[in-house]
Design a protein around this motif. Sequence first.
Motif, mmCIF file in Angstrom:
data_model
loop_
_atom_site.group_PDB
_atom_site.id
_atom_site.type_symbol
_atom_site.label_atom_id
_atom_site.label_comp_id
_atom_site.label_asym_id
_atom_site.label_seq_id
_atom_site.Cartn_x
_atom_site.Cartn_y
_atom_site.Cartn_z
ATOM 1 N N GLY A 228 0.819 -1.198 0.000
ATOM 2 C CA GLY A 228 0.000 0.000 0.000
ATOM 3 C C GLY A 228 0.856 1.253 0.000
ATOM 4 N N LEU A 229 0.479 2.217 -0.832
ATOM 5 C CA LEU A 229 1.208 3.484 -0.937
ATOM 6 C C LEU A 229 0.531 4.501 -0.031
ATOM 7 C CD1 LEU A 229 1.682 3.436 -4.805
ATOM 8 C CD2 LEU A 229 3.353 2.773 -3.059
ATOM 9 N N SER A 230 1.243 4.946 0.990
ATOM 10 C CA SER A 230 0.650 5.815 2.003
ATOM 11 C C SER A 230 1.487 7.068 2.162
ATOM 12 C CB SER A 230 0.560 5.076 3.348
ATOM 13 O OG SER A 230 1.861 4.673 3.782
ATOM 14 N N ALA A 231 0.925 8.030 2.876
ATOM 15 C CA ALA A 231 1.638 9.272 3.191
ATOM 16 C C ALA A 231 1.657 9.426 4.716
ATOM 17 C CB ALA A 231 0.956 10.467 2.537
ATOM 18 N N PRO A 232 2.839 9.320 5.343
ATOM 19 C CA PRO A 232 4.126 8.993 4.724
ATOM 20 C C PRO A 232 4.199 7.527 4.330
ATOM 21 C CG PRO A 232 4.383 9.056 7.090
ATOM 22 C CD PRO A 232 2.962 9.508 6.808
ATOM 23 N N ALA B 44 -5.769 9.547 -15.304
ATOM 24 C CA ALA B 44 -6.560 8.716 -14.392
ATOM 25 C C ALA B 44 -5.677 7.873 -13.500
ATOM 26 C CB ALA B 44 -7.480 7.802 -15.204
ATOM 27 N N HIS B 45 -4.557 7.408 -14.065
ATOM 28 C CA HIS B 45 -3.701 6.460 -13.340
ATOM 29 C C HIS B 45 -2.587 7.238 -12.638
ATOM 30 C CE1 HIS B 45 -2.112 2.591 -12.326
ATOM 31 N NE2 HIS B 45 -0.975 2.787 -12.973
ATOM 32 N N ALA B 46 -2.858 7.620 -11.415
ATOM 33 C CA ALA B 46 -1.903 8.415 -10.639
ATOM 34 C C ALA B 46 -1.686 7.762 -9.284
ATOM 35 C CB ALA B 46 -2.426 9.836 -10.444
ATOM 36 N N LEU B 47 -0.465 7.878 -8.808
ATOM 37 C CA LEU B 47 -0.218 7.506 -7.418
ATOM 38 C C LEU B 47 -1.202 8.247 -6.526
ATOM 39 C CD1 LEU B 47 1.523 6.821 -4.779
ATOM 40 C CD2 LEU B 47 2.788 8.911 -5.332
ATOM 41 N N TRP B 48 -1.817 7.514 -5.602
ATOM 42 C CA TRP B 48 -2.611 8.143 -4.554
ATOM 43 C C TRP B 48 -2.137 7.584 -3.230
ATOM 44 C CZ3 TRP B 48 -5.114 12.350 -3.671
ATOM 45 C CH2 TRP B 48 -5.923 12.475 -2.541
ATOM 46 N N ALA B 49 -1.271 8.339 -2.568
ATOM 47 C CA ALA B 49 -0.750 7.944 -1.265
ATOM 48 C C ALA B 49 -1.607 8.606 -0.197
ATOM 49 C CB ALA B 49 0.712 8.365 -1.127
ATOM 50 N N GLU B 50 -2.416 7.809 0.453
ATOM 51 C CA GLU B 50 -3.409 8.331 1.388
ATOM 52 C C GLU B 50 -2.816 8.536 2.774
ATOM 53 O OE1 GLU B 50 -7.542 6.731 3.403
ATOM 54 O OE2 GLU B 50 -7.277 6.505 1.242
ATOM 55 N N PHE C 139 -6.381 12.339 7.210
ATOM 56 C CA PHE C 139 -6.672 13.656 6.636
ATOM 57 C C PHE C 139 -6.871 13.654 5.125
ATOM 58 C CE2 PHE C 139 -4.511 15.851 10.480
ATOM 59 C CZ PHE C 139 -5.657 15.628 11.229
ATOM 60 N N SER C 140 -6.594 12.540 4.459
ATOM 61 C CA SER C 140 -6.930 12.483 3.037
ATOM 62 C C SER C 140 -8.439 12.522 2.824
ATOM 63 C CB SER C 140 -6.353 11.210 2.404
ATOM 64 O OG SER C 140 -4.958 11.342 2.222
ATOM 65 N N LEU D 295 -7.836 19.508 4.229
ATOM 66 C CA LEU D 295 -6.496 19.090 4.632
ATOM 67 C C LEU D 295 -5.823 18.168 3.629
ATOM 68 C CD1 LEU D 295 -7.165 18.396 8.433
ATOM 69 C CD2 LEU D 295 -6.057 20.393 7.419
ATOM 70 N N SER D 296 -6.605 17.522 2.788
ATOM 71 C CA SER D 296 -6.043 16.537 1.869
ATOM 72 C C SER D 296 -4.926 17.087 0.988
ATOM 73 C CB SER D 296 -7.156 15.944 1.005
ATOM 74 O OG SER D 296 -6.645 14.961 0.145
ATOM 75 N N PRO D 297 -5.036 18.302 0.424
ATOM 76 C CA PRO D 297 -3.944 18.795 -0.424
ATOM 77 C C PRO D 297 -2.607 18.901 0.302
ATOM 78 C CG PRO D 297 -5.933 20.094 -0.781
ATOM 79 C CD PRO D 297 -6.192 19.227 0.417
ATOM 80 N N LEU D 298 -2.634 19.128 1.604
ATOM 81 C CA LEU D 298 -1.394 19.256 2.372
ATOM 82 C C LEU D 298 -0.820 17.886 2.728
ATOM 83 C CD1 LEU D 298 0.654 21.028 3.919
ATOM 84 C CD2 LEU D 298 -0.908 20.961 5.876
ATOM 85 N N PHE D 299 -1.688 16.910 3.000
ATOM 86 C CA PHE D 299 -1.229 15.639 3.546
ATOM 87 C C PHE D 299 -1.155 14.515 2.520
ATOM 88 C CE2 PHE D 299 -2.487 17.919 7.327
ATOM 89 C CZ PHE D 299 -1.583 17.489 8.289
ATOM 90 N N SER D 300 -2.010 14.520 1.487
ATOM 91 C CA SER D 300 -2.010 13.447 0.488
ATOM 92 C C SER D 300 -0.897 13.686 -0.528
ATOM 93 C CB SER D 300 -3.359 13.386 -0.228
ATOM 94 O OG SER D 300 -4.423 13.238 0.693
ATOM 95 N N LEU D 301 -0.475 12.604 -1.182
ATOM 96 C CA LEU D 301 0.567 12.687 -2.200
ATOM 97 C C LEU D 301 0.047 12.061 -3.484
ATOM 98 C CD1 LEU D 301 3.626 11.567 -0.030
ATOM 99 C CD2 LEU D 301 2.946 13.902 -0.612
#
Length: 812
Positions: A286-290, A693-699, A703-704, A709-715
């Motif tokens: 899973g791709l997460s932030a961080p 459409a196919h973009a990394l979404w690191a949740e 706050f995602s 807050l999502s723009p600051l914390f999500s990647l």
Amino acid sequence: MRWIVRGAGLLLALVGVAVLILAAYAWRASPVTEGQWEVPVAAAGRTGLLEEVRIERDRYGVPTIHGKRIEDVMYGLGVVHAQDRLWQMETHRRIGAGRLSEAFGAAALDNDKFLRALGVRRAAAAQWQRASSESKALLMAYTAGVNQVIREKMKARPPEFIVLGLQPELWDPIDSLAWSLMMAWDLGGNWTTELQRMRLSSKLSLDRINELLPPYPGERPVPTRDYVQLYRDLGLLQGASQQAWIQLPEIAPPSGIEGTGSNNWVLSGAKTVTGKPLLANDPHLGLSAPALWYFARLKAPGLDVGGVTLPGLPTVVLGQNAHLAWGFTNTGPDVQDLYIEQVDSADPQRYRTPTGTAAFETQEEIIKVKGQADVKFTVRATRHGPVISDAGTMADVTQARHVLALRWTALDADSDVLAVAMGMSRARTLQEFVDAAQNWVAPMQNMVVADQQGRIAMVSAGRLPLRSPDNDLRGVAPAPGWDPRYDWIGWVPKTETPRELDPPRGWIATANQRIHGPEYKHFVTADWTLPYRQQRIEQVLQSREKHSMDDLAQLQSDVKSLAAGRLLPWLMKAQSSHPLAAQAMKELAGFDGTMDAQRAAPLIFWAWQRSLARTLVNDKIGQELFDKSFSGRTFQDALEGILERNDSWWCHDKATSQAQTCAQRVDQALSLALDELSSRFGSDVGRWKWGQAHALWAEHRPFSKVAALSPLFSLSTAVSGDTHTVNAQRVGLSGPTETRYRSTHGPSLRGLYDVQDRAKSRVMHSSGQSGLPWLSSYRDFVQPWAQGAYIPLWPSADEAAKGGTLVLRPVP
């Protein structure tokens, strides 16, 4: 006019004050990376330091922790983890303990109930009691480092604690072990496939289930009894018993879904331009932030290791020491079995066993829920393990005549994951590494290793159950718990798990495919990952005589999908009356399955495949079951079989009386796909791009999910690749249209290791070292990661301290 000027001045002053307050907060909450800390000296009854520790950080924030004792270095690792990832550690702790509802409210209650029923923290506590003395000492030292930051050195809480109104709790060694179990859970999705087959039994025959969930390519389905009829005879497909398992919350690990897994390969010196072994590894998680991973280098007498750590655990999981390098992929073994336990009709506190009845083991749990009353919850266990169906949403689970219990190797009390990890980190030869790996319990991993003597190997390490020859379900589907033929009868001997040492071809690769030949005598699993990534890796490794590090880097970023090649012939023959069909076919001309983010063809292909799977499957199993258990599945292998057989049963639309052919359904799927894409991206097909459409979404948790807050914390960033490419960026197929096709699972780490000259080893993970979003190191790896770039694992001495040096000095 004057009052306007005064008002504007006052507003500017208030803004200025707010900016100063935020700047002061950010400064106080940021980690101290230079100077000296005085910390408690270790003494009788107190855990701390005995000797000085020096923490150097490079320009990327990666620490090198120097100490004279391994325990002191682990104390330092606890310090940097707490400095950089305290909120992540807090969420990990709450997941392992089933305490998310305390922070997030009722929305997390189903997760907490399942995790309490599963008993992760109870199992961790049992493993702590049986851990070796060294493991306990290292865990205690690490815990002391974390808690020193929380107690004394944290000037301001990370923002998540403030927004949610939480105070950081002191860390506990059991928190570390619970998180290691949750990592095993994420990599052990076999039970979910059993549950899927059980759910499908209410809709399909056994033969149709085997067509929808086909065997490994080239094989026949594992011979089993007709479990569909078995479940009917037991009354499991109706009433309270059905509800007990059909309503289980969907918090299953992702490893049962295509596109999750890992790649690794290792080349002997005969296959490299340097004449010495090279090793590559990229775990797909899973791709997460961080990010899940945190880079660190640990140096003490007898320990010189660098690579990735997991915040919460005192060890390097994957990486390189002074003598060898190693990397893992998930074996995906069948080490989880679901058992149908029959409740005693005369006494619901008891259940049926081979010798009569036995009392359920029970424990009362109290789940604290933010904003509402506590929830009391009774968890039960049988001789096989925890009763997970108690976590369903039934008002009264005691109505069920049957319940589901889980047997899983990772819950065994005699697992000492830290002892094994330290044995690997200290290994000086390939054989020492393999010997250390023999005691690994879970999750079972395909471990590739190369040493400076030029040897290479792969060993599938982990505890693998033996099943009785008369077990006619083979772990494929839930089994009657009162019938002893379905019980495990022992373990595959440690030296007999799959392995390969120094093969004459000069290389070894694994990508979650079947890792043994037909001659292997033990049963590992019936549910291997499709072999397309493995086949592509083999193609590239066999394409030239010798490879460089740059060649291996290029292979890790390879985005040609061999899976697409299996379905493309049908798409290319599609006849659609859609007004955009001609433009779409023009974009598809010459498409060979290369999933380039800048092209439209991958987007058209995936929208078509998704539509085709839904049109063929939905009406056969029902929308509710599809959405609950299968909405994220590509059905790649099922579609291949249906189209190759020209299977009229699957291709016919059950909602109509008019017969439909597979060719007609292929045409229909293209029209549906073009409707979907044009409504989202417009009518100019030439301007469509896969990366839109196919973009990394690191949740970020949580706050995602908060729009402000999502723009600051999500990647997020556009990425090439797809579910089946070597650069495995899993294509999300469920959810609302605007988030469809995102990649939420992918190469969480890329590592390339030169065993002879480790100064040339390079690594990259998917976010940055910090968990604080105002720091550049929160996101400075995102673009390099997407572009296939790396940072040095072993920088020069000068570079290693470019980010500052913090000295921890013990005082009485």
